[in-house]
Design an enzyme around this catalytic site. Structure first.
Site, short mmCIF file in Angstrom:
data_model
loop_
_atom_site.label_atom_id
_atom_site.label_comp_id
_atom_site.label_asym_id
_atom_site.label_seq_id
_atom_site.Cartn_x
_atom_site.Cartn_y
_atom_site.Cartn_z
N ASN A 150 0.85 -1.19 0.00
CA ASN A 150 0.00 0.00 0.00
C ASN A 150 0.88 1.23 0.00
O ASN A 150 1.71 1.41 0.89
CB ASN A 150 -0.90 0.03 1.24
CG ASN A 150 -1.90 1.18 1.18
OD1 ASN A 150 -2.85 1.14 0.42
ND2 ASN A 150 -1.65 2.22 1.96
N GLU A 151 0.75 2.04 -1.03
CA GLU A 151 1.45 3.33 -1.10
C GLU A 151 2.94 3.20 -0.78
O GLU A 151 3.41 3.69 0.27
CB GLU A 151 0.78 4.35 -0.18
CG GLU A 151 -0.62 4.67 -0.59
CD GLU A 151 -1.19 5.88 0.14
OE1 GLU A 151 -0.76 6.18 1.26
OE2 GLU A 151 -2.07 6.55 -0.44
N GLU A 315 -8.11 5.33 -3.98
CA GLU A 315 -8.69 5.99 -2.81
C GLU A 315 -9.10 7.39 -3.24
O GLU A 315 -8.26 8.22 -3.59
CB GLU A 315 -7.66 6.08 -1.67
CG GLU A 315 -7.22 4.72 -1.17
CD GLU A 315 -6.14 4.80 -0.10
OE1 GLU A 315 -5.96 5.88 0.49
OE2 GLU A 315 -5.48 3.78 0.13
C1 GAL Z 1 -3.79 6.81 2.38
C2 GAL Z 1 -3.68 5.37 2.77
C3 GAL Z 1 -4.93 4.85 3.44
C4 GAL Z 1 -5.38 5.82 4.46
C5 GAL Z 1 -5.61 7.18 3.85
C6 GAL Z 1 -6.09 8.21 4.84
O1 GAL Z 1 -2.53 7.38 2.28
O2 GAL Z 1 -3.40 4.55 1.67
O3 GAL Z 1 -4.66 3.60 4.03
O4 GAL Z 1 -4.43 5.88 5.47
O5 GAL Z 1 -4.41 7.62 3.29
O6 GAL Z 1 -5.12 8.56 5.77
#
Ligand code: GAL
Length: 690
Positions: A150-151, A315
């Site tokens: 993830n990221e 997201e």
């Molecule tokens: C992103 C991450 C998510 C969540 C979101 C809000 O960077 O991939 O898991 O943390 O931000 O903070």
């Protein structure tokens, strides 16, 4: 093939964490998702301790049950590999997997991304969990694709664990072969830094005055980190491809220290981005009158598009964002979430996945709001999502095959970005100039791409654009210079700013007059140069009158190259107004072959970019039939059936546009002609009238 399956239509999804909710809620959640038009969920990307509660003991019951219910409700599943959050048993038993700070302090269990990419043990354990998950879910009817980790490089892009120092040494041996070559590349004869044994070589460590590494080492550090992420990601990608060949593979996020283009090209079916435009409220500066604010996310989305012309937003902001201890964002206003969704789509997203279904009631992110609130009653964000879900299903057939169209691109490259993170003599200029151009083009309604170039870039790729702006390519090889010159000779328009072309790929300065590798095509040399800061008075430049264009004065910001034409083909477009170099050329235009090369001796601002735009006659593709207020973005996606014009109103107030030929709004199926009003945060997609 894989891309086709995932992105050949438009879809809406949501991030869902069954492990955080009572099982009694799941079925109702999936049912309601479908009712909103949501057709996919991303799950599991942080659930390592659920899948492998003890080393070598695997448990799939929880997700099996959740996936079964998702499938029952016709929802497709994107599985995340959970490697961004190693469990406590793992980091306790194998502390060598932990990342460390620059000072060498181990980062402990408790947040996420506390691992390093180099540890052989972590690579082995990551491979095992990925393989187990892929074997278990390869034939699951609901699963369509995977998100790796993830990221990458979110939270940190710096890695100083013992394993990283060792891996860096290995990387350097492969790159340079001998210590002699390394010493030359890093210029270690300077200050007696010469290495006589490989064990003396490290990633940057504490130096006098803090963190002041050799600059050539600093550049190689960035290249190493990027390669290291990619080689780590490759382990997972290879396992998934081999074990679950029917599924597509992506990863999400756009963070530093990573050549996302190479990673995507080598490992992924397409790239995914996480879009949170409300971050723009956190560093709000009321003095910046022409601030792009959330519209600035279009600049980042343009980078994403340069990686994958059509992509996924894994997201998409669905509510106010906030961690318990930081990031206290305002709530998106009614219509804003929809606007941001179309912002993503306008720039190339075909799959938009909201973060997240429901706000967590505990943990670090209990204020990172999802579509649903804790109480789970229908709220306005859920109603807005339903509206969007309906619309997207309706436009998918017409819009899904289109891609963003632009005649002008801003060029970037990783070497200059990474070198510029350390070198204050050019690094800070890139963002200022790139944003100035982006703003100028945005507010003139000229769609613009951002493109990354490297040694493999071809002339044909460049020739898809009439104009290229490469603001401050300090590192420029002769090979890249030759390619750019050919682009101009064959009819392209190329625009450089100050600090162009004076370093080679090691980051050494050429022993040539500036602009070094670019001097020939620019037809100039830089007589002298200076930073414009501190006690220096601000300098301006004076643009010559030409054709219908009047004289103008704009700021010559931050740095001044004082230019000297070396060829008769060079026209001086602007001269400095003050200081000891008043009257000397500041901007030149060199006509070569069928094209031209501009050199702008300072850091760009919006007014200077507009001068160049006007002098080149660069105009909006809709100028003949559509008048738009400045607060509305124009983006164009097109395919063989013609263009779709996305109009995005970032303002809270209604915006009035004028159209001189009948067109249809794809979202409402209504015809528009003459003056029409877009509501605050409104979106219109114009297409030919029926
Ligand atoms: C992103 C991450 C998510 C969540 C979101 C809000 O960077 O991939 O898991 O943390 O931000 O903070």
């Amino acid at each position: 093939m894989q891309v086709k399956k995932a992105l050949d239509h438009m879809s809406v999804g949501v991030c869902y964490y069954p492990e955080q909710w009572p099982v009694e809620l799941w079925e109702d959640d999936f049912r309601r998702m479908r009712e909103l038009g949501i057709t996919n969920v991303r799950v599991a990307e942080f659930a390592w301790s659920i899948f492998e509660p003890e080393e070598g003991v695997y448990s799939f019951e929880l997700f099996d049950h959740a996936l079964e219910l998702a499938h029952k409700h016709g929802i497709q599943v994107i599985l995340g590999t959970p490697t961004a959050t190693p469990p406590a048993w793992l980091t306790t038993r194998y502390p060598e997997v932990l990342n460390a700070t620059f000072e060498g302090v181990a980062i402990q269990h408790g947040l996420r991304r506390h691992y390093n990419y180099s540890s052989p043990k972590y690579r082995e354990l990551s491979a095992s969990i990925t393989r187990k998950m892929a074997e278990h879910y390869k034939d699951h009817p609901a699963v369509v694709g995977w998100q790796i980790d993830n990221e990458f490089n979110c939270e940190t892009k710096e890695f100083y664990a013992p394993a990283d120092h060792i891996a860096f040494r290995g990387w350097l041996k492969a790159k340079y072969g001998t210590l002699h070559a390394l010493n030359k590349a890093w210029g270690t004869v300077f200050w007696s830094q010469t290495y006589t044994d490989w064990d003396q070589v490290h990633l940057p460590r504490m130096t006098t005055g803090g963190r002041q590494p050799n600059p050539h080492l600093a550049l190689d550090e960035k290249r190493f980190i990027s390669d290291n992420v990619i080689s780590y990601a490759r382990i997972q990608a290879d396992i998934i491809r081999e074990t679950a060949p029917r599924h597509w593979v992506t990863t999400n996020g756009l963070f530093g220290g990573l050549d996302n283009h190479r990673m995507t090209g080598e490992l992924l079916d397409f790239f995914s981005y996480d879009s949170y435009p409300q971050f723009s409220t956190l560093n709000h500066n009321p003095d910046e009158k022409d601030r792009l604010a959330d519209r600035g996310w279009s600049q980042t989305l343009s980078v994403v598009r340069s990686i994958s012309p059509r992509f996924c937003v894994m997201e998409q902001q669905a509510g106010p964002g906030g961690w318990v201890n930081r990031m206290d964002m305002p709530s998106p206003k009614p219509g804003q979430m929809r606007l941001w969704t179309y912002q993503s789509i306008a720039h190339g997203a075909n799959m938009v996945v909201y973060f997240r279904w429901r706000t967590a009631t505990f943990g670090q992110e209990m204020y990172w709001h999802g579509l649903n609130d804790y109480h789970n009653r229908e709220n306005r964000r859920v109603r807005e999502a339903r509206w969007i879900g309906k619309e997207i299903a309706a436009i998918s057939e017409r819009a899904a095959n289109t891609t963003y169209a632009a005649d002008i691109a801003i060029l970037r490259d990783y070497d200059n970005e990474w070198d510029g993170e350390y070198d204050v003599w050019h690094g800070p200029f890139a963002w200022t100039s790139g944003t100035a151009w982006f703003k100028a083009l945005q507010y003139r309604h000229v769609p613009c791409d951002i493109r990354y170039i490297n040694e493999q870039t071809t002339l044909a790729e460049l020739q898809t654009y009439k104009t290229l702006v490469y603001p401050h390519p300090t590192i420029m090889t002769d090979k890249t210079a030759a390619l750019l010159e050919q682009y101009a000779r064959e009819g392209g328009i190329l625009i450089f700013g100050c600090r162009t072309g004076y370093k080679d790929e090691k980051g050494h300065c050429y022993m040539r007059p500036f602009p070094g590798a670019a001097a020939g095509m620019c037809g100039i040399s830089v007589e002298e140069f200076t930073m414009v800061k501190g006690s220096r008075e601000p300098v301006s430049m004076h643009w010559q009158e030409t054709g219908e264009l009047a004289e103008a004065v704009t700021g010559a910001d931050d740095f001044n190259d004082i230019l000297h034409p070396e060829s008769d083909s060079v026209e001086v477009v602007a001269a400095y107004n003050s200081d000891y170099y008043a009257g000397k050329p500041a901007v030149t235009r060199n006509r070569i072959g069928k094209g031209e090369v501009w050199y702008y001796g300072a850091v760009f601002n919006r007014s200077a970019a507009e001068q160049i735009i006007d002098r080149l006659g660069i105009a909006s593709p809709v100028r003949d039939w559509l008048t738009l207020p400045q607060g509305v973005e124009l983006a164009v996606r097109e395919d063989a059936n013609g263009p779709l014009y996305f109009l995005l109103n970032y303002g809270e107030e209604a915006a009035v546009a004028r159209i001189s030929k009948p067109m249809r709004n794809l979202l409402t199926d209504r015809q528009l002609q003459g003056e029409f009003e877009m509501e605050g945060f409104g979106v219109v997609i114009l297409t030919e009238a029926l």
